[in-house]
Scaffold this active site. Structure first.
Site, PDB file in Angstrom:
ATOM      1  N   GLY A  26      10.359-104.298  20.443  1.00 21.63           N
ATOM      2  CA  GLY A  26       9.437-105.412  20.617  1.00 21.63           C
ATOM      3  C   GLY A  26      10.146-106.722  20.342  1.00 21.63           C
ATOM      4  N   CYS A  27       9.400-107.748  19.986  1.00 21.18           N
ATOM      5  CA  CYS A  27       9.976-109.071  19.721  1.00 21.18           C
ATOM      6  C   CYS A  27      11.136-108.960  18.741  1.00 21.18           C
ATOM      7  CB  CYS A  27       8.903-109.996  19.158  1.00 21.18           C
ATOM      8  SG  CYS A  27       9.533-111.627  18.678  1.00 21.18           S
ATOM      9  N   PHE A  28      12.304-109.479  19.137  1.00 19.95           N
ATOM     10  CA  PHE A  28      13.517-109.223  18.343  1.00 19.95           C
ATOM     11  C   PHE A  28      13.607-110.005  17.044  1.00 19.95           C
ATOM     12  CE2 PHE A  28      16.093-111.860  21.746  1.00 19.95           C
ATOM     13  CZ  PHE A  28      15.368-113.009  21.456  1.00 19.95           C
ATOM     14  N   TRP A  29      12.758-110.990  16.816  1.00 22.91           N
ATOM     15  CA  TRP A  29      12.826-111.761  15.569  1.00 22.91           C
ATOM     16  C   TRP A  29      12.577-110.874  14.350  1.00 22.91           C
ATOM     17  CZ3 TRP A  29       9.103-116.106  17.605  1.00 22.91           C
ATOM     18  CH2 TRP A  29       9.796-116.909  18.533  1.00 22.91           C
TER      19      TRP A  29
END
Length: 215
Positions: free
Chosen positions: A56-59
């Site tokens: 998912g969102c890499f942050w």
């Protein structure tokens, strides 16, 4: 209740004729991990291993792994698509085929691959196809991109074990792709260690509540 309509092309991988052309030069990024103080790019110290993970969102994914003892460095980027040296905006368009991923470089003498895979499976939902929670699109798919046959085997075994646990809990089948790591393109500077630079920033990591016991 109004529901956002997602363009169909963002939920399927583009073919070569559809993919954006990209560019021949790499996107500018940072060189030093601002939490660990280690280099983001090789060469790495002798004995280090690396694996690339999409959850998912890499942050939030990057923050998860830079906190693991034995991880030497992490970097966010894009892999698994067709467009060379893509930008974040291009990846989000759904027309590059890339996944948002995290490169994890680790010392196998200090942390095992099984420990990293346990964090991978338990910290997201690997059953959702081209999405992760409310984040919809091909760049949010679950993926493990390995460096060698030993990693491939370990990943496949862990996938089978976790899929069985999910099935017993009444969950859907696992959609995680496991493959030899394609080219990893570093994301832009402002994405690297984003949640360290922006502590209140967006993080969508959420597991299924299923734990993977030691093998």
């Amino acid at each position: 209740m109004f529901q956002r309509r997602i363009p169909e092309h963002k939920l399927r991988l583009p073919n070569a004729d559809e993919a954006l052309p990209g560019r021949s030069s790499a996107i500018a990024t940072s060189h030093t991990h601002c939490v660990l103080g280690t280099p983001l790019q090789p060469p790495y110290p002798e004995g280090m291993q690396q694996i690339v993970l999409g959850m998912g969102c890499f942050w939030g994914v990057e923050r998860l792994f830079w906190k693991v003892p034995g991880v030497y460095t992490t970097a966010v980027g894009y892999t698994g698509g067709l467009t060379p040296n893509p930008t974040y905006e291009e990846v989000c368009s759904g027309m590059t085929g890339h996944n948002e991923v995290v490169l994890v470089v680790f010392d196998p003498e200090q942390v095992s691959l099984d420990t990293l895979l346990k964090a991978f499976w338990e910290s997201h939902d690997p059953t959702q196809g081209m999405r992760q929670g409310n984040d919809l699109g091909t760049q949010y798919r679950s993926g493990i991109y390995v460096s060698d046959p030993a990693q491939q085997m370990a990943a496949e075994v862990s996938k089978a074990r976790f899929a069985d646990l999910l099935l017993q809990a009444g969950k859907e089948p696992v959609t995680t792709e496991i493959r030899q790591a394609p080219t990893f393109y570093y994301a832009e500077d402002y994405h690297q260690q984003y949640l360290h630079k922006n502590p209140g920033g967006y993080c969508n990591l959420a597991g299924t509540g299923i734990c993977l016991p030691p093998s």
